[in-house]
Design a protein around this motif. Structure first.
Motif, short mmCIF file in Angstrom:
data_model
loop_
_atom_site.label_atom_id
_atom_site.label_comp_id
_atom_site.label_asym_id
_atom_site.label_seq_id
_atom_site.Cartn_x
_atom_site.Cartn_y
_atom_site.Cartn_z
N TRP A 122 32.50 -28.21 17.60
CA TRP A 122 31.63 -28.57 18.73
C TRP A 122 30.77 -29.74 18.30
CZ3 TRP A 122 30.82 -25.81 23.50
CH2 TRP A 122 29.73 -26.26 24.27
N MET A 123 30.71 -30.78 19.11
CA MET A 123 29.86 -31.94 18.82
C MET A 123 28.66 -31.94 19.74
SD MET A 123 30.75 -36.01 18.88
CE MET A 123 29.44 -37.25 18.78
N HIS A 124 27.50 -31.73 19.14
CA HIS A 124 26.24 -31.79 19.87
C HIS A 124 25.51 -33.06 19.46
CE1 HIS A 124 22.53 -30.67 21.82
NE2 HIS A 124 21.87 -30.76 20.67
N VAL A 125 24.83 -33.69 20.41
CA VAL A 125 24.02 -34.86 20.11
C VAL A 125 22.58 -34.58 20.50
CG1 VAL A 125 23.62 -37.32 20.52
CG2 VAL A 125 25.96 -36.43 20.43
N ASP A 126 21.72 -34.57 19.50
CA ASP A 126 20.28 -34.44 19.75
C ASP A 126 19.75 -35.83 20.08
OD1 ASP A 126 17.57 -34.10 19.80
OD2 ASP A 126 17.38 -33.41 17.73
N ALA A 127 19.70 -36.11 21.38
CA ALA A 127 19.19 -37.39 21.86
C ALA A 127 17.84 -37.19 22.54
CB ALA A 127 20.19 -38.03 22.83
N ALA A 128 17.08 -36.20 22.05
CA ALA A 128 15.77 -35.91 22.62
C ALA A 128 14.93 -37.18 22.68
CB ALA A 128 15.07 -34.84 21.80
N TRP A 129 14.95 -37.95 21.61
CA TRP A 129 14.14 -39.16 21.54
C TRP A 129 14.91 -40.38 22.07
CZ3 TRP A 129 10.42 -42.04 22.22
CH2 TRP A 129 10.02 -43.12 21.44
N GLY A 130 16.13 -40.56 21.64
CA GLY A 130 16.83 -41.81 21.94
C GLY A 130 17.64 -41.82 23.21
N GLY A 131 17.79 -40.68 23.88
CA GLY A 131 18.69 -40.61 25.03
C GLY A 131 18.39 -41.59 26.14
N SER A 132 17.12 -41.97 26.26
CA SER A 132 16.74 -42.84 27.38
C SER A 132 17.27 -44.26 27.25
CB SER A 132 15.22 -42.85 27.53
OG SER A 132 14.76 -41.55 27.89
N VAL A 133 17.83 -44.64 26.08
CA VAL A 133 18.45 -45.96 25.98
C VAL A 133 19.67 -46.05 26.90
CG1 VAL A 133 17.68 -46.24 23.58
CG2 VAL A 133 20.00 -45.43 24.04
N LEU A 134 20.18 -44.90 27.36
CA LEU A 134 21.32 -44.92 28.27
C LEU A 134 20.98 -45.59 29.60
CD1 LEU A 134 22.79 -41.36 27.61
CD2 LEU A 134 23.73 -43.56 26.86
N PHE A 135 19.71 -45.71 29.92
CA PHE A 135 19.31 -46.44 31.12
C PHE A 135 19.46 -47.95 30.96
CE2 PHE A 135 17.15 -42.52 32.37
CZ PHE A 135 17.33 -42.53 33.74
N SER A 136 19.51 -48.42 29.71
CA SER A 136 19.49 -49.85 29.44
C SER A 136 20.89 -50.40 29.21
CB SER A 136 18.62 -50.13 28.21
OG SER A 136 18.76 -51.47 27.78
N LYS A 137 21.28 -51.34 30.02
CA LYS A 137 22.58 -52.00 29.82
C LYS A 137 22.61 -52.73 28.48
CE LYS A 137 23.08 -52.88 34.81
NZ LYS A 137 21.67 -52.55 35.14
N LEU A 156 10.56 -41.84 28.84
CA LEU A 156 10.49 -42.10 30.28
C LEU A 156 9.15 -41.74 30.91
CD1 LEU A 156 14.03 -41.06 31.56
CD2 LEU A 156 13.21 -43.31 30.84
N LEU A 157 8.24 -41.10 30.12
CA LEU A 157 6.88 -40.83 30.58
C LEU A 157 6.77 -39.78 31.68
CD1 LEU A 157 6.66 -43.74 29.21
CD2 LEU A 157 4.70 -44.08 30.69
N VAL A 189 12.47 -49.15 29.37
CA VAL A 189 13.16 -49.06 28.08
C VAL A 189 13.25 -50.43 27.43
CG1 VAL A 189 15.34 -48.48 26.94
CG2 VAL A 189 14.44 -47.00 28.76
N ASP A 190 13.66 -51.41 28.20
CA ASP A 190 13.81 -52.76 27.66
C ASP A 190 12.47 -53.34 27.20
OD1 ASP A 190 16.51 -52.66 28.09
OD2 ASP A 190 16.46 -53.84 29.95
N GLN A 191 11.41 -53.03 27.95
CA GLN A 191 10.09 -53.54 27.58
C GLN A 191 9.64 -52.95 26.25
OE1 GLN A 191 6.95 -52.97 30.49
NE2 GLN A 191 5.35 -53.20 28.93
#
Length: 520
Positions: A296-311, A334-335, A408-410
Motif C-alpha cells: 500500500w502506498m500512502h502519501v502524507d501530504a498534510a503540509w505539501g499537498g496544496s502545491v497541487l493547486f499550482s500549475k 490554504l488557511l 500557493v505561488d505567492q
C-alpha cells in the motif's frame, strides 16, 4: 411574557405556567443567575455581540496589524494569576465575563499576525472564518444526512474536488481530526485490505507486519503503528538524502531486511512536504517499489499537498496519482483554519466503511426514508464528527481555484525572495537550497564567524537559536521555530506561508534576527 421580562420580575418565584417541580430561578446579590437552567436568548445574544466586538478588534484587527505584538508574553505563574482561571460555585456577570474574553484575546499568540512564522499554519481567511463560526453555531455532527444534510452533500463535493487534484476521477475519503489521524486511517485501512480477519479476530490472527517511512517523516507514522498494535519496532526508517528526501534504493533494502526478519511488508508512507525541511519524496520511484512488492502506498501530504493547486509547482508531487491514499491538511497552506484534514482514498469498493463500520442500529437504521448511503458516519472511527468541510468550501467558493493557486505561488515567491536576500547577508547559513517554503538556516553571530574549526563551535552554535527565540517572544516582535535534527545542532525553520506576508516583512525578519543575535 418573554424570558428576559420574566427574570426581571422574579427572584425566587416560579415561572408562570411551569410545572410544580420546576426549580426556582435564583439571583445572587450581584445579579448573577445561580442555576443556569433557563436560557435567556436576549442576554446571551447581547453577550455574544459584545464578544464578537472584542474578537474583531483584538484578534482580527490588532492581531493582524504589523505594528502590534505577535504575543504579549507572560511566564506561566504570572499568567495564571492574570487570567483568574479558577472555577467557582457561582457564575459571573456579563461585565466580568467580557473581561475574561479580553484577557484570552490579549494573552494568546496572534497566529494571523504577518510575523508569525512559527508553525505550518498562519494567517486568516475571512470566508473560512465565517464558515467556522457558522459550523460552531449550527453545532451538528457529520455522521448522518438526517442531522447534517447540507454538510453530507458538501463534504462529498469537496472531497471529490480534492481527489481530482490528486488525479483520481473517483474514490472515497472523509475529513479527520488532523493529519495524524488521517495517517492512522491509512495504516488501518491498508491492514484491513491485506488481512480483513484482523477486524474480527485481532492481531494474533495475522503475521508480524512492517511499515516503511523516511527518517524525516512525521512522528505520527510511528504513533499510528504503536496505537494499532503493529509496534514501533516494526516501523523501518528509510534513509534520506541531504535534502531530506527518501532514498528509494534504501527503501528496497529495508523491505528485504523486514522480510529476512520474518515480517510481512504492508505499507510505505511517503512524505510530500516534510515537517522541518519541507522535502518531497520521489513519488514515482517509490510507487515503482510499492507495485513491485505489492505494498500500500500512502502519501502524507498534510503540509505539501496544496502545491497541487499550482500549475507551476505541482511537479513536486509527480506520481501522486499512483498512491492508494493521501493525507492533506488544507488548514495549513490554504488557511482554512484548524482543523481541516482530508483523508483521500483511490479505493472504490467501500473499503473505508467495511474496515470501520459497527452497524449501530440506533443511528444507521437501514429503513430510513432517504438513501442511507448518505449516512457516512460508519466510515469513521469516531461517532460524533465535527463539520470541517464548510470552511474550505466557503473559502473556495469565494476565491476560486485560481485564487488558491495564487496563494500557493505567492508563498513560493516570498520564500525565494527571502533565500536570495539571506545568501547576500553575512551570518546566515542555509542548511540546503529549499524546494518548498520551509527556509532552514543557522544564524552565525559575529563571535563565531570564521571559527568553524574550534573545538566547541557546534556546542556554542546550538545555543544561539534558543536565545534569539526567547528574546523575540518576550518582545513580541515575531515568532519563528528552531530545532536540532540528526547531527545538526539547533537551526531556525522559517515558514513562509501567510498571504499577510510582504517583502518588507522578509526584510524585517532578517534585520530582527541580526538585531537579536548580534551580541551573542
Amino acid at each position: 411574557m418573554n424570558q428576559s421580562a420574566a427574570r426581571a420580575n422574579r427572584s425566587e418565584e416560579k415561572c408562570e405556567g411551569c410545572p410544580e417541580e420546576q426549580v426556582p430561578i435564583l439571583k445572587d446579590p450581584q445579579g448573577r443567575w445561580m442555576d443556569g437552567l433557563l436560557l435567556d436568548h436576549t442576554e446571551g445574544q447581547s453577550f455574544l455581540t459584545e464578544a464578537f466586538k472584542v474578537i474583531l478588534e483584538e484578534v482580527l484587527t490588532k492581531g493582524t496589524d504589523v505594528n502590534e505584538k505577535v504575543c504579549e508574553w507572560r511566564d506561566p505563574a504570572e499568567l495564571q494569576l492574570l487570567l483568574d482561571l479558577e472555577l467557582r460555585e457561582d457564575g459571573e456577570n456579563q461585565q466580568q465575563l467580557m473581561q475574561r474574553v479580553r484577557d484570552v484575546a490579549a494573552y494568546s499568540v496572534k497566529t494571523s499576525h504577518p510575523r508569525f512564522f512559527n508553525q505550518l499554519f498562519a494567517g486568516v481567511d475571512y470566508h473560512a472564518l465565517a464558515g467556522r463560526f457558522l459550523t460552531e453555531a449550527l453545532n451538528t455532527s457529520q455522521y448522518t444526512y438526517e442531522v447534517a444534510p447540507v454538510f453530507v452533500l458538501m463534504e462529498d463535493v469537496v472531497l471529490s474536488q480534492l481527489r481530482l487534484l490528486v488525479g483520481w476521477g473517483e474514490g472515497d475519503g472523509l475529513f479527520c481530526p488532523g493529519g495524524s489521524a488521517s495517517n492512522m486511517y491509512a495504516m488501518n485501512v491498508a491492514r484491513y485490505r491485506a488481512f480483513p480477519q484482523v477486524k474480527l479476530k485481532g492481531m494474533w490472527s495475522i503475521p508480524q507486519l512492517a511499515v516503511f517511512t523516511s527518517q524525516e517523516s512525521h512522528y505520527s507514522v510511528g504513533k499510528a503503528a504503536s496505537l494499532l498494535g503493529i509496534g514501533l519496532e516494526s516501523v523501518f526508517l528509510v534513509k534520506v538524502n541531504q535534502r531530506g528526501q527518501m532514498v528509494p534504493e534504501d527503501l528496497v533494502e529495508k523491505i528485504e531486511l523486514a522480510k529476512s526478519q520474518g515480517a510481512v511488508p504492508l505499507l510505505v508512507s511517503a512524505t510530500s512536504g516534510t515537517t522541518v525541511q519541507g522535502a518531497f519524496d520521489p513519488l514515482d520511484l517509490i510507487a515503482d517499489v510499492c507495485e513491485n512488492n505489492g505494498l500500500w502506498m500512502h502519501v502524507d501530504a498534510a503540509w505539501g499537498g496544496s502545491v497541487l493547486f499550482s500549475k507551476k509547482h505541482r511537479q513536486l508531487m509527480k506520481g501522486i496519482e499512483r498512491a492508494d491514499s493521501v493525507t492533506w491538511n488544507p488548514h495549513k497552506m490554504l488557511l482554512t483554519g484548524l482543523q481541516c484534514s482530508a483523508f483521500l482514498l483511490k479505493d472504490t469498493t467501500n473499503l473505508l466503511k467495511h474496515c470501520h463500520c459497527a452497524n449501530a442500529s440506533y443511528l444507521f437504521q437501514q429503513d430510513k426514508f432517504y438513501d442511507v448511503s448518505l449516512d457516512t458516519g460508519d466510515k469513521s472511527i469516531q461517532c460524533g464528527r465535527k463539520v470541517d468541510c464548510l470552511k474550505l468550501w466557503l473559502m473556495w467558493k469565494a476565491v476560486g481555484t485560481r485564487g488558491l493557486e495564487g496563494r500557493v505561488d505567492q508563498a513560493f515567491q516570498n520564500a525565494s525572495y527571502l533565500v536570495d536576500k539571506m545568501k547576500k547577508r553575512e551570518g546566515f547559513q542555509l542548511l540546503n537550497e529549499p524546494e518548498f517554503v520551509n527556509v532552514c538556516f543557522w544564524f552565525i553571530p559575529p563571535s563565531l564567524r570564521g571559527k568553524q574549526n574550534i573545538k566547541d563551535y557546534q556546542e556554542r552554535l546550538s545555543k544561539v537559536a534558543p536565545v534569539i527565540k526567547e528574546r523575540m517572544v518576550r518582545e513580541g516582535s515575531m515568532m519563528v521555530g528552531y530545532q536540532p535534527q540528526s547531527r545538526r545542532v539547533n537551526f531556525f525553520r522559517m515558514v513562509v506561508l501567510s498571504p499577510e506576508i510582504t517583502l518588507q516583512d522578509m526584510d524585517f525578519f532578517l534585520n530582527e534576527i541580526e538585531r537579536l543575535g548580534v551580541d551573542l
